[in-house]
Design an enzyme around this catalytic site. Structure first.
Site, short mmCIF file in Angstrom:
data_model
loop_
_atom_site.label_atom_id
_atom_site.label_comp_id
_atom_site.label_asym_id
_atom_site.label_seq_id
_atom_site.Cartn_x
_atom_site.Cartn_y
_atom_site.Cartn_z
N GLY A 244 0.75 -1.31 0.06
CA GLY A 244 0.09 0.06 -0.06
C GLY A 244 0.89 1.27 0.11
N GLY A 245 0.64 2.02 1.01
CA GLY A 245 1.61 3.52 1.28
C GLY A 245 2.85 3.14 1.26
N ALA B 38 18.29 8.31 -32.33
CA ALA B 38 19.27 7.86 -31.31
C ALA B 38 20.56 8.52 -31.37
CB ALA B 38 19.38 6.47 -31.41
C1 HXC Z 1 -2.56 -2.94 10.84
C2 HXC Z 1 -1.56 -4.73 10.38
C3 HXC Z 1 -1.10 -4.12 8.78
C4 HXC Z 1 -1.87 -3.01 8.51
C5 HXC Z 1 -0.24 -5.93 8.76
N1 HXC Z 1 -0.90 -5.88 10.20
N2 HXC Z 1 -0.79 -5.27 7.97
N3 HXC Z 1 -1.97 -3.70 11.24
N4 HXC Z 1 -2.51 -2.23 9.70
N5 HXC Z 1 -1.74 -2.25 7.20
C6 HXC Z 1 -0.60 -6.87 11.45
C7 HXC Z 1 -1.42 -7.94 11.14
O1 HXC Z 1 -2.83 -7.88 11.67
C8 HXC Z 1 -0.49 -8.86 12.31
O2 HXC Z 1 -1.19 -8.51 13.48
C9 HXC Z 1 0.58 -8.49 11.97
O3 HXC Z 1 0.56 -7.22 11.16
C10 HXC Z 1 1.25 -9.53 10.97
O4 HXC Z 1 0.33 -9.80 9.80
P1 HXC Z 1 -0.09 -10.87 9.11
O5 HXC Z 1 -1.04 -10.67 8.26
O6 HXC Z 1 -0.05 -12.01 9.98
O7 HXC Z 1 1.44 -11.36 8.25
P2 HXC Z 1 1.49 -12.22 6.83
O8 HXC Z 1 0.68 -13.25 6.87
O9 HXC Z 1 2.90 -12.38 6.70
O10 HXC Z 1 0.97 -11.09 5.74
C11 HXC Z 1 1.72 -9.80 5.66
C12 HXC Z 1 0.62 -8.89 4.60
C13 HXC Z 1 -0.57 -8.86 5.34
C14 HXC Z 1 0.72 -9.54 3.51
C15 HXC Z 1 1.51 -7.89 4.40
O11 HXC Z 1 -0.42 -8.45 6.72
C16 HXC Z 1 -1.55 -7.72 4.66
O12 HXC Z 1 -2.21 -8.26 3.75
N6 HXC Z 1 -1.50 -6.54 5.12
C17 HXC Z 1 -2.27 -5.62 4.63
C18 HXC Z 1 -1.56 -5.15 3.45
C19 HXC Z 1 -2.10 -3.70 2.69
O13 HXC Z 1 -3.10 -3.99 2.02
N7 HXC Z 1 -1.75 -2.73 2.79
C20 HXC Z 1 -2.35 -1.33 2.39
C21 HXC Z 1 -2.94 -0.66 3.47
S1 HXC Z 1 -3.68 0.72 2.77
P3 HXC Z 1 -0.98 -9.89 14.51
O14 HXC Z 1 -1.43 -8.95 15.93
O15 HXC Z 1 -2.17 -10.71 14.31
O16 HXC Z 1 0.26 -10.42 14.63
C22 HXC Z 1 -2.44 1.73 2.38
C23 HXC Z 1 -3.01 3.03 1.98
C24 HXC Z 1 -2.19 3.83 0.96
O17 HXC Z 1 -1.35 1.47 2.89
C25 HXC Z 1 -2.39 3.37 -0.39
C26 HXC Z 1 -1.56 4.23 -1.43
C27 HXC Z 1 -1.12 3.57 -2.51
#
Ligand code: HXC
Length: 516
Positions: free
Chosen positions: A168-169, A407
């Site tokens: 994401g960000g 070029a």
């Molecule tokens: C809060 C988060 C988080 C997030 C992960 N965690 N991403 N907490 N906000 N964005 C936390 C999980 O809840 C988890 O907490 C711990 O981090 C580990 O994550 P897992 O999912 O267990 O790890 P894994 O299986 O390795 O998966 C990793 C991952 C997944 C693929 C990155 O966490 C995921 O899909 N995260 C979100 C990715 C995403 O879509 N981000 C975009 C956000 S929007 P616990 O307590 O259970 O250990 C954004 C806006 C800007 O960024 C966009 C501009 C282009």
């Protein structure tokens, strides 16, 4: 008493930072910890940490039970190759390295310090992106980081090392950096996370397809380097820094190794052997680079993307230069959309940081065809023209064989701003290849002719004799010198020395409008 209590509290927090359970979590993913990564990058004992007790101010959606001092990122400064740098390293084992308000503030502080103090900044990224629980504060956090990075762009080198998700960000932090390093199997960079994609399209995507090191190094062109291990990756970060100045007001570091001097020859007859006389035969431009520049000094960038162009740093007589070269082994070294983007961004980096440019030219021109036209070769190709014309660093162009059409203009024309244009006797400078040229300018004669094949052959030969040499250009003063290939290295060294104090002022304006 109060002081004792406070100290106890702090000690507990420091202990929390090294929670073995969380370290294990990170290990299970095949990754190093955030602190181990800093130690790999920096000179031993040089790290000074800032803000280790900063914490999120949010407690909602269970965040109160997840938070740790430092807020999932370690920040500070230290030294690499004995030069000061600023660094931050995200800790995925804490709330997925996600970025909220305070996490962002720590990073912004580091980037601003780096800019003000004129030192490179390296971000080590291992993050799930914007911290969902902190809502708009997370998004604003990214906005503040991006603005700080954009302010620092062209002032200090900015490097991103992706060693986990950059989701994401988080992906725009590397996206705005000068160089992006990735590691096979653990690095991923994407805008939309797997859960969101699954929800929208039902699609389950492989790790690699979702922005892995191979995808970004060989297909999207977003990344610049990929390595098999974190260790190799951080070693390469140190290496690239050894070519760069600390900031835009410094020159790149000069370095002359005794070993290099021992192996290098002023005259080198091998160069002629590398480049075949027959113009249709390809060769490996990298072999030529190895022979011309200081031994073992070539550091290639984006070696797996747009293979028809080669870019990278090298040293010439100890001075750092940026090389732009056509690779005739791929697509005959033509300039297409991807190679144009690759070259233009590199040229702008070199110009920002006072790194002279040397072009090694052997190309039949911009890649023709409707596919390229539809995808915008005009817009992309224009970037190369813009970047070279705008660059005020010393610019030398060496034409080895073909320099045709656009070029030639982009890579070798003195009127675009090259300071010195050198040609080998095998150089061919023309608007286009003689075969195509004959078909156009003798179209009517060929249609009327009883033996068009014979006539075409004759006309091609005529054009070849006239154009396929460097002498027409030399007569007009567009080529400064025609040199024996064996003298290439020594001539380039002398030319580079002559341009050391080059000064060129720019027109006062807010900024130009490069076609993006
Ligand atoms: C809060 C988060 C988080 C997030 C992960 N965690 N991403 N907490 N906000 N964005 C936390 C999980 O809840 C988890 O907490 C711990 O981090 C580990 O994550 P897992 O999912 O267990 O790890 P894994 O299986 O390795 O998966 C990793 C991952 C997944 C693929 C990155 O966490 C995921 O899909 N995260 C979100 C990715 C995403 O879509 N981000 C975009 C956000 S929007 P616990 O307590 O259970 O250990 C954004 C806006 C800007 O960024 C966009 C501009 C282009």
């Amino acid at each position: 008493m109060a002081f004792e209590k406070e100290r106890e509290k702090l000690n507990k927090k420091i202990k929390d930072l090294e929670n073995p359970e969380l370290i294990e979590k990170q290990r299970q993913k095949g990754k190093l910890t955030a602190r181990e990564r800093i130690n790999l990058l920096l000179d031993p004992g040089s790290f000074v940490e800032l803000d280790p007790f900063v914490e999120t101010r949010f407690n909602n959606f269970g965040l109160d039970k997840k938070k740790f001092p430092g807020d999932a990122v370690i920040t500070g400064f230290g030294k690499v190759n004995n030069n000061q740098i600023y660094v931050y390293s995200q800790d995925f084992s804490k709330i997925g390295g996600s970025l909220g308000e305070m996490h962002a503030k720590k990073i912004v502080k580091i980037i601003n310090l780096a800019r003000k103090n004129g030192c490179p900044v390296t971000g080590i990224i291992d993050s799930g992106g914007a911290r969902i629980q902190e809502g708009i504060s997370s998004l604003d956090g990214y906005a503040a980081i991006f603005r700080a990075m954009i302010k620092a762009s062209g002032v200090i080198p900015q490097i991103s090392v992706i060693v986990g998700p950059s989701a994401g960000g988080a992906c725009y932090t590397p996206g705005l950096s000068d160089f992006i390093f990735m590691v096979q199997g653990i690095s991923q960079m994407y805008i939309t996370g797997p859960e969101v994609i699954k929800g929208v399209t039902g699609e389950k995507i492989s790790f690699e397809d979702l922005g892995g090191a191979n995808v970004h190094n060989s297909k999207s062109g977003c990344a610049h380097f990929s390595f098999d291990s974190e260790k190799e990756c951080f070693f390469a970060v140190k290496k690239i820094l050894s070519y760069l100045p600390q900031n835009n007001l410094e020159d790149p570091p000069k370095e002359r190794s005794i070993l290099a001097e021992f192996f290098e020859r002023e005259e080198n007859y091998r160069l002629q052997e590398i480049v075949p006389e027959k113009e249709e035969k390809s060769y490996d431009m990298k072999e030529l680079i190895e022979e011309v520049f200081d031994k073992k000094s070539f550091f290639e960038i984006q070696s797996r993307f747009a293979l028809n162009a080669i870019i990278g740093f090298a040293r010439l007589g100890g001075s750092v230069v940026g090389i732009v070269a056509n690779q005739t082994k791929f697509m005959a070294g033509t300039l297409d959309i991807n190679s144009s983007d690759k070259i233009a961004r590199f040229v702008r980096f070199c110009d920002s940081f006072n790194i002279p440019l040397i072009n090694l030219v052997d190309t039949p021109g911009y890649l023709p065809g409707t596919n390229q036209e539809k995808k915008g070769i005009i817009r992309h190709g224009a970037k190369v023209l813009y970047a070279f014309a705008e660059a005020t660093v010393p610019k030398i162009s060496l034409i080895l064989r073909k320099a045709f059409g656009g070029a030639y203009i982009a890579l070798a024309s003195r009127h675009l701003g090259y300071d010195i244009v050198i040609a080998w006797p095998s150089a061919q400078i023309a608007v286009m290849g003689p075969e195509q040229a004959a078909r156009i300018i003798y179209k009517k004669e060929l249609l009327k002719s009883k033996d068009p094949k014979k006539l075409e052959k004759e006309k091609i030969q005529e054009l070849k004799e006239y154009f396929l040499n460097p002498y027409q250009a030399a007569k007009l003063g567009q080529v400064d010198m025609i040199i024996h290939p064996k003298d290439t290295r020594i001539v380039l060294i002398k030319c580079l020395e002559s341009l050391v104090n080059k000064r060129e002022s720019k027109i006062a304006r807010k900024h130009g409008n490069i076609p993006l």
